[in-house]
Scaffold this motif. Structure first.
Motif, PDB file in Angstrom:
ATOM      1  N   TYR A  49      20.149  -0.910 -10.210  1.00  0.00           N
ATOM      2  CA  TYR A  49      19.007  -2.140 -10.096  1.00  0.00           C
ATOM      3  C   TYR A  49      18.835  -2.465  -8.624  1.00  0.00           C
ATOM      4  O   TYR A  49      17.770  -2.642  -8.141  1.00  0.00           O
ATOM      5  N   LEU A  50      20.062  -2.951  -8.077  1.00  0.00           N
ATOM      6  CA  LEU A  50      20.227  -3.324  -6.601  1.00  0.00           C
ATOM      7  C   LEU A  50      19.581  -2.371  -5.803  1.00  0.00           C
ATOM      8  O   LEU A  50      18.351  -2.631  -5.068  1.00  0.00           O
ATOM      9  N   ALA A  51      19.816  -1.076  -5.718  1.00  0.00           N
ATOM     10  CA  ALA A  51      19.149  -0.252  -4.908  1.00  0.00           C
ATOM     11  C   ALA A  51      17.657   0.150  -5.281  1.00  0.00           C
ATOM     12  O   ALA A  51      16.792   0.228  -4.280  1.00  0.00           O
ATOM     13  N   ALA A  52      17.200   0.143  -6.338  1.00  0.00           N
ATOM     14  CA  ALA A  52      15.984   0.581  -6.870  1.00  0.00           C
ATOM     15  C   ALA A  52      15.034  -0.900  -6.335  1.00  0.00           C
ATOM     16  O   ALA A  52      13.960  -0.732  -5.827  1.00  0.00           O
ATOM     17  N   ASP A  53      15.484  -2.180  -6.619  1.00  0.00           N
ATOM     18  CA  ASP A  53      14.900  -3.134  -6.291  1.00  0.00           C
ATOM     19  C   ASP A  53      14.632  -3.511  -4.856  1.00  0.00           C
ATOM     20  O   ASP A  53      13.712  -3.912  -4.253  1.00  0.00           O
ATOM     21  N   LEU A  54      15.500  -2.979  -4.045  1.00  0.00           N
ATOM     22  CA  LEU A  54      15.536  -2.936  -2.497  1.00  0.00           C
ATOM     23  C   LEU A  54      14.501  -1.778  -2.193  1.00  0.00           C
ATOM     24  O   LEU A  54      13.716  -2.259  -1.269  1.00  0.00           O
ATOM     25  N   ALA A  55      14.756  -0.648  -2.647  1.00  0.00           N
ATOM     26  CA  ALA A  55      13.374   0.285  -2.581  1.00  0.00           C
ATOM     27  C   ALA A  55      11.909  -0.473  -2.746  1.00  0.00           C
ATOM     28  O   ALA A  55      11.309  -0.212  -1.824  1.00  0.00           O
ATOM     29  N   TYR A  56      11.946  -0.845  -3.993  1.00  0.00           N
ATOM     30  CA  TYR A  56      10.831  -1.612  -4.321  1.00  0.00           C
ATOM     31  C   TYR A  56      10.247  -2.453  -3.492  1.00  0.00           C
ATOM     32  O   TYR A  56       9.195  -2.667  -2.914  1.00  0.00           O
ATOM     33  N   ALA A  57      11.243  -3.571  -2.767  1.00  0.00           N
ATOM     34  CA  ALA A  57      10.762  -4.483  -1.913  1.00  0.00           C
ATOM     35  C   ALA A  57      10.459  -4.055  -0.520  1.00  0.00           C
ATOM     36  O   ALA A  57       9.624  -4.637   0.280  1.00  0.00           O
ATOM     37  N   LEU A  58      10.973  -2.697  -0.250  1.00  0.00           N
ATOM     38  CA  LEU A  58      10.458  -2.153   1.020  1.00  0.00           C
ATOM     39  C   LEU A  58       9.245  -1.369   0.775  1.00  0.00           C
ATOM     40  O   LEU A  58       8.766  -0.433   1.586  1.00  0.00           O
ATOM     41  N   LEU A 169       7.549 -11.736  -6.680  1.00  0.00           N
ATOM     42  CA  LEU A 169       6.732 -10.793  -6.518  1.00  0.00           C
ATOM     43  C   LEU A 169       5.883 -10.520  -7.748  1.00  0.00           C
ATOM     44  O   LEU A 169       4.666  -9.925  -7.445  1.00  0.00           O
ATOM     45  N   ALA A 170       6.250 -10.484  -8.747  1.00  0.00           N
ATOM     46  CA  ALA A 170       5.751 -10.145 -10.101  1.00  0.00           C
ATOM     47  C   ALA A 170       4.741 -11.092 -10.297  1.00  0.00           C
ATOM     48  O   ALA A 170       3.448 -10.703 -10.544  1.00  0.00           O
ATOM     49  N   MET A 188       3.079 -13.624  -2.028  1.00  0.00           N
ATOM     50  CA  MET A 188       3.454 -12.737  -1.098  1.00  0.00           C
ATOM     51  C   MET A 188       3.998 -12.955  -0.034  1.00  0.00           C
ATOM     52  O   MET A 188       5.029 -12.599   0.499  1.00  0.00           O
ATOM     53  N   GLU A 189       3.541 -14.321   0.660  1.00  0.00           N
ATOM     54  CA  GLU A 189       4.169 -14.723   1.854  1.00  0.00           C
ATOM     55  C   GLU A 189       5.629 -15.406   1.278  1.00  0.00           C
ATOM     56  O   GLU A 189       6.605 -15.286   2.303  1.00  0.00           O
ATOM     57  N   ALA A 190       5.515 -16.180   0.434  1.00  0.00           N
ATOM     58  CA  ALA A 190       6.935 -16.714  -0.223  1.00  0.00           C
ATOM     59  C   ALA A 190       7.974 -15.739  -0.525  1.00  0.00           C
ATOM     60  O   ALA A 190       9.140 -15.815  -0.139  1.00  0.00           O
ATOM     61  N   TYR A 191       7.420 -14.396  -1.039  1.00  0.00           N
ATOM     62  CA  TYR A 191       8.288 -13.314  -1.267  1.00  0.00           C
ATOM     63  C   TYR A 191       8.744 -12.809   0.072  1.00  0.00           C
ATOM     64  O   TYR A 191      10.243 -12.706   0.180  1.00  0.00           O
ATOM     65  N   THR A 192       8.192 -12.530   0.989  1.00  0.00           N
ATOM     66  CA  THR A 192       8.499 -12.038   2.105  1.00  0.00           C
ATOM     67  C   THR A 192       9.226 -12.970   2.989  1.00  0.00           C
ATOM     68  O   THR A 192      10.381 -12.336   3.907  1.00  0.00           O
ATOM     69  N   ALA A 193       9.356 -14.283   2.775  1.00  0.00           N
ATOM     70  CA  ALA A 193      10.027 -14.988   3.530  1.00  0.00           C
ATOM     71  C   ALA A 193      11.501 -15.288   3.011  1.00  0.00           C
ATOM     72  O   ALA A 193      12.392 -15.687   3.382  1.00  0.00           O
ATOM     73  N   GLU A 194      11.585 -14.927   1.918  1.00  0.00           N
ATOM     74  CA  GLU A 194      13.044 -15.150   1.074  1.00  0.00           C
ATOM     75  C   GLU A 194      14.079 -14.151   1.853  1.00  0.00           C
ATOM     76  O   GLU A 194      13.904 -13.011   2.338  1.00  0.00           O
TER      77      GLU A 194
END
Length: 194
Positions: A49-58, A169-170, A188-194
């Motif tokens: 999950y961690l790896a997939a979620d990071l790839a999703y965030a990127l 993000l969802a 989206m701005e709040a998500y990218t600022a985290e």
């Protein structure tokens, strides 16, 4: 003594480094270390999950889908299986694969908790089938369920970020589909600022 040894295992140390890098905003390096941890423990659903979620965030959605679709050793109704199911559904929705998202949702949505991320998925699915009212209701319920989670904790990996960044993000993705442009932008701005 086994729990003590597992705390200092190569996979655990690499995972903690990935979490620290994620918390510092270096998502590319975090993904690299998460993938290394996953190579060490390939069936660990929390690492998957961690790896997939990071790839999703990127926004590496194909990589995220490939990582998320590999088998993991969690119980079918375990917390990590639910988080991976949510991510698979989101990836299918993002790719415009509505029928695949619908099939996955039919399999998993009844067992998924009524939490922010999963309610946002329900809203997106309802919108895709033309049920604007149900989509708005699910979106409103998702916003009510959103609760803050402490970020930066080394133990964050123990709990999927159902209420954290992934939920934000969802919600932003759902706001975008509902044409709530200002809310989507702020999300989206709040998500990218985290």
């Amino acid at each position: 003594s086994q729990w003590w040894q597992s705390l200092f295992s190569p996979a655990a140390i690499t995972t903690r480094l990935a979490l620290l890098l994620r918390a510092s905003g270096n998502l590319s390096a975090a993904l690299n270390h998460a993938e290394k941890a996953l190579e060490i423990e390939p069936h660990d659903p929390s690492l998957r999950y961690l790896a997939a979620d990071l790839a999703y965030a990127l926004l590496e959605r194909e990589k995220a889908a490939a990582i998320a679709s590999l088998p993991a050793s969690d119980e079918p109704d375990g917390v990590w299986s639910k988080a991976l199911a949510a991510l698979r559904i989101e990836l299918a929705l993002d790719a415009g694969e509505d029928s695949q998202a619908g099939r996955l949702a039919q399999i998993h949505l009844d067992t998924l908790p009524q939490e922010t991320r999963f309610l946002a998925i329900q809203a997106r699915l309802m919108l895709r089938v033309g049920n604007q009212k149900a989509a708005q209701d699910a979106y409103a319920a998702a916003i009510l369920e959103l609760q803050p989670v402490a970020h930066g904790s080394l133990r964050e990996i123990d709990y999927p970020p159902v209420f954290g960044g992934s939920s934000r993000l969802a919600l932003a993705e759902t706001a975008l589909e509902l044409e709530h442009w200002g809310v989507a932008l702020k999300g989206m701005e709040a998500y990218t600022a985290e």
